[in-house]
Write a protein that holds these residues in place. Structure first.
Motif, PDB file in Angstrom:
ATOM      1  N   VAL A  72       7.201  -3.427   1.998  1.00 16.68           N
ATOM      2  CA  VAL A  72       6.676  -4.327   0.968  1.00 16.68           C
ATOM      3  C   VAL A  72       5.161  -4.457   1.096  1.00 16.68           C
ATOM      4  CG1 VAL A  72       6.795  -6.637  -0.024  1.00 16.68           C
ATOM      5  CG2 VAL A  72       8.857  -5.588   0.923  1.00 16.68           C
ATOM      6  N   VAL A  73       4.673  -4.632   2.325  1.00 15.92           N
ATOM      7  CA  VAL A  73       3.223  -4.734   2.550  1.00 15.92           C
ATOM      8  C   VAL A  73       2.529  -3.471   2.051  1.00 15.92           C
ATOM      9  CG1 VAL A  73       1.409  -4.913   4.297  1.00 15.92           C
ATOM     10  CG2 VAL A  73       3.470  -6.325   4.495  1.00 15.92           C
ATOM     11  N   SER A  74       3.090  -2.318   2.377  1.00 18.54           N
ATOM     12  CA  SER A  74       2.508  -1.051   1.949  1.00 18.54           C
ATOM     13  C   SER A  74       2.508  -0.923   0.429  1.00 18.54           C
ATOM     14  CB  SER A  74       3.289   0.104   2.577  1.00 18.54           C
ATOM     15  OG  SER A  74       2.740   1.332   2.198  1.00 18.54           O
ATOM     16  N   ALA A  75       3.597  -1.306  -0.219  1.00 15.73           N
ATOM     17  CA  ALA A  75       3.671  -1.226  -1.687  1.00 15.73           C
ATOM     18  C   ALA A  75       2.649  -2.148  -2.342  1.00 15.73           C
ATOM     19  CB  ALA A  75       5.080  -1.570  -2.160  1.00 15.73           C
ATOM     20  N   MET A  76       2.476  -3.342  -1.795  1.00 14.74           N
ATOM     21  CA  MET A  76       1.467  -4.260  -2.347  1.00 14.74           C
ATOM     22  C   MET A  76       0.079  -3.664  -2.186  1.00 14.74           C
ATOM     23  SD  MET A  76       2.487  -7.250  -3.684  1.00 14.74           S
ATOM     24  CE  MET A  76       1.317  -8.529  -3.290  1.00 14.74           C
ATOM     25  N   ARG A  77      -0.178  -3.092  -1.027  1.00 11.17           N
ATOM     26  CA  ARG A  77      -1.490  -2.491  -0.785  1.00 11.17           C
ATOM     27  C   ARG A  77      -1.753  -1.343  -1.760  1.00 11.17           C
ATOM     28  NH1 ARG A  77      -2.002   0.712   4.354  1.00 11.17           N
ATOM     29  NH2 ARG A  77      -1.788   2.403   2.902  1.00 11.17           N
ATOM     30  N   HIS A  78      -0.757  -0.496  -1.967  1.00 15.62           N
ATOM     31  CA  HIS A  78      -0.926   0.653  -2.858  1.00 15.62           C
ATOM     32  C   HIS A  78      -0.975   0.257  -4.333  1.00 15.62           C
ATOM     33  CE1 HIS A  78       0.102   2.863   0.816  1.00 15.62           C
ATOM     34  NE2 HIS A  78      -0.688   3.772   0.280  1.00 15.62           N
ATOM     35  N   SER A  79      -0.471  -0.909  -4.674  1.00  6.83           N
ATOM     36  CA  SER A  79      -0.548  -1.371  -6.062  1.00  6.83           C
ATOM     37  C   SER A  79      -1.868  -2.103  -6.325  1.00  6.83           C
ATOM     38  CB  SER A  79       0.619  -2.302  -6.388  1.00  6.83           C
ATOM     39  OG  SER A  79       0.452  -3.551  -5.748  1.00  6.83           O
ATOM     40  N   HIS A  80      -2.718  -2.152  -5.315  1.00 10.22           N
ATOM     41  CA  HIS A  80      -4.027  -2.808  -5.383  1.00 10.22           C
ATOM     42  C   HIS A  80      -3.915  -4.316  -5.601  1.00 10.22           C
ATOM     43  CE1 HIS A  80      -5.851   1.113  -5.251  1.00 10.22           C
ATOM     44  NE2 HIS A  80      -5.086   1.485  -6.242  1.00 10.22           N
ATOM     45  N   GLN A  81      -2.775  -4.886  -5.217  1.00 12.64           N
ATOM     46  CA  GLN A  81      -2.597  -6.332  -5.293  1.00 12.64           C
ATOM     47  C   GLN A  81      -2.864  -6.989  -3.938  1.00 12.64           C
ATOM     48  OE1 GLN A  81       0.784  -7.981  -7.373  1.00 12.64           O
ATOM     49  NE2 GLN A  81       1.359  -5.946  -8.079  1.00 12.64           N
ATOM     50  N   MET A  82      -3.008  -6.182  -2.912  1.00 10.30           N
ATOM     51  CA  MET A  82      -3.114  -6.721  -1.566  1.00 10.30           C
ATOM     52  C   MET A  82      -4.450  -7.397  -1.356  1.00 10.30           C
ATOM     53  SD  MET A  82      -1.770  -7.345   1.285  1.00 10.30           S
ATOM     54  CE  MET A  82      -0.292  -6.378   1.151  1.00 10.30           C
ATOM     55  N   ARG A  83      -4.384  -8.636  -1.016  1.00  9.98           N
ATOM     56  CA  ARG A  83      -5.568  -9.373  -0.601  1.00  9.98           C
ATOM     57  C   ARG A  83      -5.427  -9.671   0.882  1.00  9.98           C
ATOM     58  NH1 ARG A  83      -4.636 -10.270  -5.740  1.00  9.98           N
ATOM     59  NH2 ARG A  83      -6.314 -10.470  -7.217  1.00  9.98           N
ATOM     60  N   LEU A  84      -4.506 -10.538   1.194  1.00  9.76           N
ATOM     61  CA  LEU A  84      -4.275 -10.903   2.581  1.00  9.76           C
ATOM     62  C   LEU A  84      -2.793 -11.184   2.761  1.00  9.76           C
ATOM     63  CD1 LEU A  84      -6.032 -11.270   5.084  1.00  9.76           C
ATOM     64  CD2 LEU A  84      -6.099 -13.692   4.570  1.00  9.76           C
ATOM     65  N   PRO A  85      -2.058 -10.291   3.407  1.00  7.99           N
ATOM     66  CA  PRO A  85      -0.624 -10.529   3.567  1.00  7.99           C
ATOM     67  C   PRO A  85      -0.350 -11.543   4.668  1.00  7.99           C
ATOM     68  CG  PRO A  85      -1.240  -8.549   4.719  1.00  7.99           C
ATOM     69  CD  PRO A  85      -2.478  -9.040   4.003  1.00  7.99           C
ATOM     70  N   CYS A  86       0.767 -12.196   4.555  1.00  8.13           N
ATOM     71  CA  CYS A  86       1.248 -13.080   5.607  1.00  8.13           C
ATOM     72  C   CYS A  86       2.653 -12.611   5.931  1.00  8.13           C
ATOM     73  CB  CYS A  86       1.263 -14.527   5.110  1.00  8.13           C
ATOM     74  SG  CYS A  86       1.999 -15.668   6.288  1.00  8.13           S
ATOM     75  N   TRP A  87       2.904 -12.283   7.171  1.00  8.31           N
ATOM     76  CA  TRP A  87       4.245 -11.853   7.519  1.00  8.31           C
ATOM     77  C   TRP A  87       4.734 -12.650   8.698  1.00  8.31           C
ATOM     78  CZ3 TRP A  87       0.743  -7.457   7.353  1.00  8.31           C
ATOM     79  CH2 TRP A  87       0.094  -7.203   8.550  1.00  8.31           C
ATOM     80  N   ALA A  96       7.067  -5.642  19.870  1.00  6.29           N
ATOM     81  CA  ALA A  96       8.428  -5.113  19.703  1.00  6.29           C
ATOM     82  C   ALA A  96       8.727  -4.833  18.227  1.00  6.29           C
ATOM     83  CB  ALA A  96       9.436  -6.124  20.247  1.00  6.29           C
ATOM     84  N   LEU A  97       8.002  -5.466  17.356  1.00  3.61           N
ATOM     85  CA  LEU A  97       8.259  -5.354  15.932  1.00  3.61           C
ATOM     86  C   LEU A  97       7.407  -4.289  15.249  1.00  3.61           C
ATOM     87  CD1 LEU A  97       9.719  -6.606  13.518  1.00  3.61           C
ATOM     88  CD2 LEU A  97       7.843  -8.232  13.354  1.00  3.61           C
ATOM     89  N   TRP A  98       6.290  -3.946  15.822  1.00  2.00           N
ATOM     90  CA  TRP A  98       5.288  -3.099  15.158  1.00  2.00           C
ATOM     91  C   TRP A  98       5.579  -1.619  15.366  1.00  2.00           C
ATOM     92  CZ3 TRP A  98       1.826  -5.106  11.908  1.00  2.00           C
ATOM     93  CH2 TRP A  98       0.846  -4.256  11.426  1.00  2.00           C
ATOM     94  N   PRO A  99       6.484  -1.046  14.569  1.00  2.00           N
ATOM     95  CA  PRO A  99       6.820   0.366  14.747  1.00  2.00           C
ATOM     96  C   PRO A  99       5.804   1.327  14.153  1.00  2.00           C
ATOM     97  CG  PRO A  99       8.061  -0.524  12.939  1.00  2.00           C
ATOM     98  CD  PRO A  99       7.244  -1.661  13.515  1.00  2.00           C
ATOM     99  N   ARG A 100       5.047   0.832  13.189  1.00  2.00           N
ATOM    100  CA  ARG A 100       4.085   1.694  12.495  1.00  2.00           C
ATOM    101  C   ARG A 100       3.088   0.826  11.762  1.00  2.00           C
ATOM    102  NH1 ARG A 100       6.230   1.091   7.330  1.00  2.00           N
ATOM    103  NH2 ARG A 100       8.452   0.751   7.326  1.00  2.00           N
ATOM    104  N   SER A 101       2.016   1.407  11.335  1.00  2.00           N
ATOM    105  CA  SER A 101       1.038   0.623  10.571  1.00  2.00           C
ATOM    106  C   SER A 101       1.375   0.720   9.096  1.00  2.00           C
ATOM    107  CB  SER A 101      -0.366   1.151  10.826  1.00  2.00           C
ATOM    108  OG  SER A 101      -0.501   2.443  10.290  1.00  2.00           O
ATOM    109  N   CYS A 102       0.851  -0.207   8.350  1.00  2.00           N
ATOM    110  CA  CYS A 102       1.079  -0.230   6.903  1.00  2.00           C
ATOM    111  C   CYS A 102       0.030   0.621   6.255  1.00  2.00           C
ATOM    112  CB  CYS A 102       1.024  -1.658   6.390  1.00  2.00           C
ATOM    113  SG  CYS A 102       2.301  -2.680   7.146  1.00  2.00           S
TER     114      CYS A 102
END
Length: 102
Positions: A72-87, A96-102
């Protein structure tokens, strides 16, 4: 601000597969004046991203397969809607949660 004026509302996409958490967060954000669009899973969130514009994203990162909050974070970023995500996550350590970067 005059009594009849409303503050500017920011539209938030909230994504969580846990009904109780999603409902609680939706109610809290709406009481604070945010317009909330809630999605129960990643696929629902991805559809919303293609049809609506959001000012903010709040997403659980750990959700059942086939995808997770990182998608979801990646899709928001690629849609140019990403400002500042909160997860957020129930995992005790972020590593333990960070398997890859967005």
């Amino acid at each position: 601000m005059a009594p009849t004026e409303r503050p500017i509302s920011h539209k938030v996409l909230l994504v969580d597969d846990d009904d109780a958490i999603r409902d609680m967060m939706t109610a809290t954000l709406e009481r604070k004046g945010f317009e909330v669009v809630a999605a129960a899973n990643v696929m629902e969130a991805l559809k919303l991203i293609t049809t609506q514009t959001f000012d903010a994203l709040i997403t659980d990162l750990h959700m059942p397969n086939p995808s997770d909050g990182f998608t979801v974070v990646s899709a928001m970023r690629h849609s140019h809607q990403m400002r500042l995500p909160c997860w957020f996550s129930g995992y005790p350590t972020f590593g333990a949660l960070w398997p890859r970067s967005c």
